[in-house]
Design a protein around this motif. Structure first.
Motif, PDB file in Angstrom:
ATOM      1  N   THR A  95       7.151   4.590   3.142  1.00 31.73           N
ATOM      2  CA  THR A  95       6.133   5.010   4.107  1.00 31.73           C
ATOM      3  C   THR A  95       4.787   5.220   3.420  1.00 31.73           C
ATOM      4  N   ARG A  98       3.233   1.870   2.694  1.00 32.37           N
ATOM      5  CA  ARG A  98       2.646   1.277   3.892  1.00 32.37           C
ATOM      6  C   ARG A  98       1.308   1.927   4.234  1.00 32.37           C
ATOM      7  N   ALA A  99       1.237   3.247   4.083  1.00 35.64           N
ATOM      8  CA  ALA A  99      -0.029   3.934   4.350  1.00 35.64           C
ATOM      9  C   ALA A  99      -1.104   3.473   3.366  1.00 35.64           C
ATOM     10  N   ALA A 395      -4.277   8.404   0.569  1.00 33.51           N
ATOM     11  CA  ALA A 395      -3.350   8.156   1.675  1.00 33.51           C
ATOM     12  C   ALA A 395      -1.904   8.374   1.243  1.00 33.51           C
ATOM     13  N   ARG A 396      -1.564   7.920   0.050  1.00 34.52           N
ATOM     14  CA  ARG A 396      -0.198   8.092  -0.440  1.00 34.52           C
ATOM     15  C   ARG A 396       0.129   9.574  -0.639  1.00 34.52           C
ATOM     16  N   VAL A 399       1.044  11.337   2.578  1.00 31.27           N
ATOM     17  CA  VAL A 399       2.406  11.033   3.014  1.00 31.27           C
ATOM     18  C   VAL A 399       3.441  11.712   2.125  1.00 31.27           C
TER      19      VAL A 399
END
Length: 411
Positions: A95, A98-99, A395-396, A399
């Motif tokens: 996930t 993907r982000a 972003a990672r 998440v």
């Protein structure tokens, strides 16, 4: 008129991380990406034909279509390596991947849209960066797959996307700019979307053939000499088979005459199209799908350029085993291709290179190599790669709950 991701977190365009441990990096991948940049510069700057003979120049034969294909394939290799390599990430890490890729796609797209504002209506180059954003977004659903599934999907895109492109070309909305800007996107959303997916210079759906094949390659053990030799041999085989098949279809099974009859053009014009390519894939007969002209985006032209790209990667991986240090200029350029490609397009936008193309090609090449060497040896990843890397890492971390959760797999 061509154009850029590479291994690890780099990408002809996305290079976003510093080469921390050279021993871990597959420098052959970086060198191959550097060659793609050299080829892209050549297709933008050097003449496509000899003015005396009218024949295609060596730079056109070597790089037209192939440089962009190599960039896209290496983008797939980079995506695979940065999402687990031979062991694709799962769960929360997937996930986060993907982000990060979505953020990367958006940021690269905005760089591309900004470059579009600098270009004239008849631009000196067609910018691939905006297409890269679409490549990455389309790749997100396939990140968890292994090499076999990815190779099968690459073949499916290579067969079906050209059919879709040819059958929808007459009904899709038209676009107005070779290099869209944010204003173009807002005023012509449908035309821009169809341009990015099917009708533009580097349409994403056919180009997924290169990207998915690259992802499949990135899921293999690229450090094994057997894998490297297989890449080289298979690449040569695929390229030769594509060209032989095209020749048989056109000149052994009557395809050439079918094209002549259906296109209603002179034989001289048809030969010109088969050499330089059509403005867009003609829809008059399915026999057009048998050509291998650069940027035609037919099944056979995709296979031919993919084969060349695989062979180039295999060759560089093999060379790097014994002579990696000699590849340093290409390696340095390959580690910061987003920065160098962007600077190259900005320089082209001044349009002062037309009268002396060979001189300006040499200038672009030398400046890129010197800058890349100095920056790489002292600071690692390039300036744009660093900037985009901050956004991706952020972003990672969101998440992952505070940790980027990223593994440096090397290139």
């Amino acid at each position: 008129m061509n154009a850029i991701d590479g291994a690890g977190k780099n990408h002809p365009i996305e290079m976003d991380r510093a080469p921390k441990k050279p021993s871990k990096r597959l420098v052959g991948i970086d060198a191959a990406r550097g060659l793609a940049l050299v080829g892209m510069m050549a297709t933008h700057l050097l003449p496509a034909w000899n003015e005396d003979t009218g024949e295609a120049t060596l730079s056109w034969i070597l790089f037209s279509g192939n440089a962009a294909a190599l960039f896209a394939m290496l983008a797939g290799v980079g995506l695979a390596l940065s999402t687990g390599g031979r062991n694709p990430h799962q769960g929360k890490r997937l996930t986060a991947d993907r982000a990060g890729i979505a953020v990367r796609a958006v940021l690269i797209t905005f760089v591309g849209l900004w470059i579009g504002t600098l270009m004239s209506e008849e631009p000196p180059a067609y910018n691939i960066l905006i297409y890269y954003g679409m490549f990455f977004l389309l790749a997100i659903p396939f990140l968890r797959l292994g090499p076999k599934a990815l190779f099968v999907l690459a073949g499916a895109f290579g067969l079906l996307a050209p059919l879709l492109m040819q059958n929808l070309l007459d009904v899709l909305p038209e676009w107005s700019s070779y290099n869209p800007t944010l204003g173009t996107v807002l005023s012509e959303p449908g035309g821009t979307l169809s341009q990015l997916l099917l009708t533009g210079s580097y349409p994403a759906l056919p180009y997924m053939t290169y990207l998915l094949a690259g992802m499949a390659i990135g899921r293999l053990d690229l450090r094994r000499i057997k894998t490297q030799i297989t890449l080289l041999a298979a690449g040569v085989g695929v390229a030769v088979l594509a060209h032989v098949t095209s020749y048989i279809l056109l000149y052994g099974l009557g395809g050439y005459q079918r094209l002549l009859d259906s296109s209603r053009v002179s034989e001289e014009k048809l030969v010109e199209i088969l050499t330089w390519g059509p403005d867009s894939l003609p829809t008059s007969t399915p026999w057009w799908l048998a050509i291998t002209t650069p940027h035609a985006d037919t099944p056979l032209s995709l296979a031919a350029s993919l084969g060349v790209s695989m062979a180039a990667l295999g060759a560089f991986l093999l060379i790097a085993r014994k002579a990696g240090d000699w590849l340093l200029p290409l390696t340095a350029m390959g580690v910061m291709t987003l920065t160098l490609y962007t600077a190259h397009l900005v320089a082209l936008s001044f349009e002062i290179h037309y009268d002396r193309p060979y001189l300006w090609y040499l200038i672009h090449l030398v400046v890129a190599a010197v800058f890349a060497l100095v920056w790489y040896l002292n600071l690692g990843k390039g300036p744009l790669e660093r900037a985009i890397g901050y956004g991706v890492t952020g972003a990672r971390r969101i998440v992952m709950g505070g940790s980027s959760g990223r593994t440096d797999f090397g290139a």
